[in-house]
Design a protein around this motif. Structure first.
Motif, PDB file in Angstrom:
ATOM      1  N   MET A   1      34.882 -73.564  27.878  1.00 60.48           N
ATOM      2  CA  MET A   1      33.535 -74.268  27.893  1.00 60.48           C
ATOM      3  C   MET A   1      32.457 -73.355  27.242  1.00 60.48           C
ATOM      4  N   HIS A   2      32.851 -72.237  27.128  1.00 61.92           N
ATOM      5  CA  HIS A   2      31.755 -71.001  26.981  1.00 61.92           C
ATOM      6  C   HIS A   2      31.090 -71.363  25.555  1.00 61.92           C
ATOM      7  N   ARG A   3      31.747 -72.136  24.651  1.00 59.21           N
ATOM      8  CA  ARG A   3      30.984 -72.252  23.362  1.00 59.21           C
ATOM      9  C   ARG A   3      29.764 -73.446  23.490  1.00 59.21           C
ATOM     10  N   PHE A   4      29.669 -74.034  24.740  1.00 59.76           N
ATOM     11  CA  PHE A   4      28.714 -75.084  25.023  1.00 59.76           C
ATOM     12  C   PHE A   4      27.517 -74.240  25.675  1.00 59.76           C
ATOM     13  N   PHE A   5      27.615 -73.154  26.097  1.00 62.00           N
ATOM     14  CA  PHE A   5      26.656 -72.327  26.557  1.00 62.00           C
ATOM     15  C   PHE A   5      25.738 -71.733  25.265  1.00 62.00           C
ATOM     16  N   GLY A   6      26.268 -71.400  24.087  1.00 64.66           N
ATOM     17  CA  GLY A   6      25.447 -70.766  23.078  1.00 64.66           C
ATOM     18  C   GLY A   6      25.717 -69.438  23.023  1.00 64.66           C
ATOM     19  N   THR A   7      26.324 -68.775  24.004  1.00 62.72           N
ATOM     20  CA  THR A   7      26.553 -67.425  24.080  1.00 62.72           C
ATOM     21  C   THR A   7      28.048 -67.015  24.162  1.00 62.72           C
ATOM     22  N   GLN A   8      28.439 -65.511  23.915  1.00 60.38           N
ATOM     23  CA  GLN A   8      29.620 -65.417  24.014  1.00 60.38           C
ATOM     24  C   GLN A   8      30.260 -65.227  25.631  1.00 60.38           C
ATOM     25  N   PHE A   9      31.577 -65.247  25.650  1.00 60.44           N
ATOM     26  CA  PHE A   9      32.146 -65.281  27.015  1.00 60.44           C
ATOM     27  C   PHE A   9      31.874 -64.195  27.753  1.00 60.44           C
ATOM     28  N   TYR A  10      31.287 -64.205  28.960  1.00 62.31           N
ATOM     29  CA  TYR A  10      30.583 -63.091  29.599  1.00 62.31           C
ATOM     30  C   TYR A  10      31.542 -62.079  30.102  1.00 62.31           C
ATOM     31  N   LEU A  11      32.742 -62.294  30.141  1.00 58.56           N
ATOM     32  CA  LEU A  11      33.789 -61.246  30.591  1.00 58.56           C
ATOM     33  C   LEU A  11      34.091 -60.401  29.214  1.00 58.56           C
ATOM     34  N   ARG A  12      33.864 -60.788  28.128  1.00 58.52           N
ATOM     35  CA  ARG A  12      33.945 -60.011  26.837  1.00 58.52           C
ATOM     36  C   ARG A  12      33.328 -58.776  26.735  1.00 58.52           C
ATOM     37  N   ARG A  13      32.076 -58.791  27.433  1.00 61.60           N
ATOM     38  CA  ARG A  13      31.253 -57.617  27.350  1.00 61.60           C
ATOM     39  C   ARG A  13      31.780 -56.620  28.376  1.00 61.60           C
ATOM     40  N   LEU A  14      32.317 -57.189  29.337  1.00 60.46           N
ATOM     41  CA  LEU A  14      32.762 -56.183  30.633  1.00 60.46           C
ATOM     42  C   LEU A  14      34.065 -55.609  30.144  1.00 60.46           C
ATOM     43  N   TYR A  15      34.786 -56.388  29.202  1.00 57.70           N
ATOM     44  CA  TYR A  15      36.184 -55.761  28.438  1.00 57.70           C
ATOM     45  C   TYR A  15      35.758 -54.512  27.576  1.00 57.70           C
ATOM     46  N   ALA A  16      34.537 -54.873  26.727  1.00 51.56           N
ATOM     47  CA  ALA A  16      34.196 -54.101  25.756  1.00 51.56           C
ATOM     48  C   ALA A  16      33.651 -52.623  26.717  1.00 51.56           C
ATOM     49  N   THR A  17      32.931 -52.963  27.639  1.00 44.75           N
ATOM     50  CA  THR A  17      32.503 -51.801  28.477  1.00 44.75           C
ATOM     51  C   THR A  17      33.651 -50.763  28.996  1.00 44.75           C
ATOM     52  N   PHE A  18      34.714 -51.313  29.420  1.00 45.66           N
ATOM     53  CA  PHE A  18      36.086 -50.754  29.784  1.00 45.66           C
ATOM     54  C   PHE A  18      36.658 -50.008  28.609  1.00 45.66           C
ATOM     55  N   LYS A  19      36.501 -50.886  27.386  1.00 47.86           N
ATOM     56  CA  LYS A  19      37.063 -49.955  26.133  1.00 47.86           C
ATOM     57  C   LYS A  19      36.325 -48.645  25.925  1.00 47.86           C
ATOM     58  N   LEU A  20      35.060 -48.867  25.874  1.00 43.33           N
ATOM     59  CA  LEU A  20      34.097 -47.633  25.619  1.00 43.33           C
ATOM     60  C   LEU A  20      34.278 -46.796  26.475  1.00 43.33           C
ATOM     61  N   LEU A  21      34.535 -46.968  27.704  1.00 45.70           N
ATOM     62  CA  LEU A  21      34.848 -45.932  28.926  1.00 45.70           C
ATOM     63  C   LEU A  21      36.169 -45.278  28.575  1.00 45.70           C
ATOM     64  N   PHE A  22      37.293 -46.013  28.090  1.00 45.05           N
ATOM     65  CA  PHE A  22      38.486 -45.590  27.714  1.00 45.05           C
ATOM     66  C   PHE A  22      38.154 -44.398  26.673  1.00 45.05           C
ATOM     67  N   ILE A  23      37.683 -44.968  25.603  1.00 44.93           N
ATOM     68  CA  ILE A  23      37.322 -44.038  24.215  1.00 44.93           C
ATOM     69  C   ILE A  23      36.689 -42.862  24.815  1.00 44.93           C
ATOM     70  N   PHE A  24      35.794 -42.881  25.603  1.00 47.00           N
ATOM     71  CA  PHE A  24      35.024 -41.737  25.988  1.00 47.00           C
ATOM     72  C   PHE A  24      35.764 -40.685  26.757  1.00 47.00           C
ATOM     73  N   ILE A  25      36.702 -41.195  27.567  1.00 45.75           N
ATOM     74  CA  ILE A  25      37.497 -40.293  28.500  1.00 45.75           C
ATOM     75  C   ILE A  25      38.677 -39.810  27.552  1.00 45.75           C
ATOM     76  N   SER A  26      39.246 -40.574  26.735  1.00 44.22           N
ATOM     77  CA  SER A  26      39.974 -39.882  25.610  1.00 44.22           C
ATOM     78  C   SER A  26      39.603 -38.968  24.930  1.00 44.22           C
ATOM     79  N   GLU A  27      38.245 -39.160  24.295  1.00 41.87           N
ATOM     80  CA  GLU A  27      37.710 -38.232  23.344  1.00 41.87           C
ATOM     81  C   GLU A  27      37.230 -36.942  24.403  1.00 41.87           C
ATOM     82  N   LEU A  28      36.861 -37.062  25.671  1.00 42.45           N
ATOM     83  CA  LEU A  28      36.509 -36.014  26.187  1.00 42.45           C
ATOM     84  C   LEU A  28      37.739 -35.087  26.759  1.00 42.45           C
ATOM     85  N   THR A  29      38.684 -36.036  26.777  1.00 43.70           N
ATOM     86  CA  THR A  29      40.158 -34.879  27.079  1.00 43.70           C
ATOM     87  C   THR A  29      40.376 -34.293  25.565  1.00 43.70           C
TER      88      THR A  29
END
Length: 160
Positions: A43-71
């Motif tokens: 039902m998220h399309r009725f809210f007019g915004t993106q699904f709220y867990l998508r940003r959480l997924y993107a945050t974990f993805k950024l964290l993974f990219i940072f850890i891999s680049e750091l290594t």
């Protein structure tokens, strides 16, 4: 986005109360939370915004990219330090970013500065140009540019 989270918590609370158990259990609340995620996802399309867990997924993805680049960059710096002769050519180069807000540029600068071998020395007053000092400009420029593009895409997914 906070409205979706609050609605999900409300659905989980209702689920826990309507299951009709003698005592309140976390597992029942968690099951209701998962049911709420499913309901809000459809039902998220009725809210007019993106699904709220998508940003959480993107945050974990950024964290993974940072850890891999750091290594990766830590290994490169360690190889340079442990080699008998230093074969580096430090230098400064200019990088024009596509990020727009101050928080995005700050996040990119901090992530880049935290990885070994590179430091953001200055950001232009407009906020779209970074002056970066790299430990080895000749060998690491292409890798650093790829790292910057990866960080930029991941930051844009998190903030937009």
């Amino acid at each position: 986005m906070p409205a979706q989270l609050l609605l999900n918590l409300f659905i989980a609370l209702l689920w826990m109360l309507l299951i009709d158990e003698d005592e309140l259990k976390f597992t029942t609340f968690f099951a209701g939370f998962l049911v709420g995620i499913g309901i809000i996802f459809f039902m998220h399309r009725f809210f007019g915004t993106q699904f709220y867990l998508r940003r959480l997924y993107a945050t974990f993805k950024l964290l993974f990219i940072f850890i891999s680049e750091l290594t990766k960059s830590s290994v490169v710096v360690l190889k340079q330090i442990l080699s008998p002769k230093l074969k580096i050519k430090p230098g400064i180069f200019k990088y024009e970013t596509v990020l727009e807000s101050d928080s995005e540029v700050t996040m990119l600068s901090l992530l880049l500065t935290l990885t070994p071998g590179s430091v953001v020395m200055e950001v232009s007053p407009e906020g779209n140009v970074l002056f970066i000092h790299a430990m080895d400009v000749e060998q690491s420029r292409d890798g650093l540019l790829m790292q910057l593009h990866n960080f930029e895409r991941a930051i844009m997914e998190v903030t937009r």
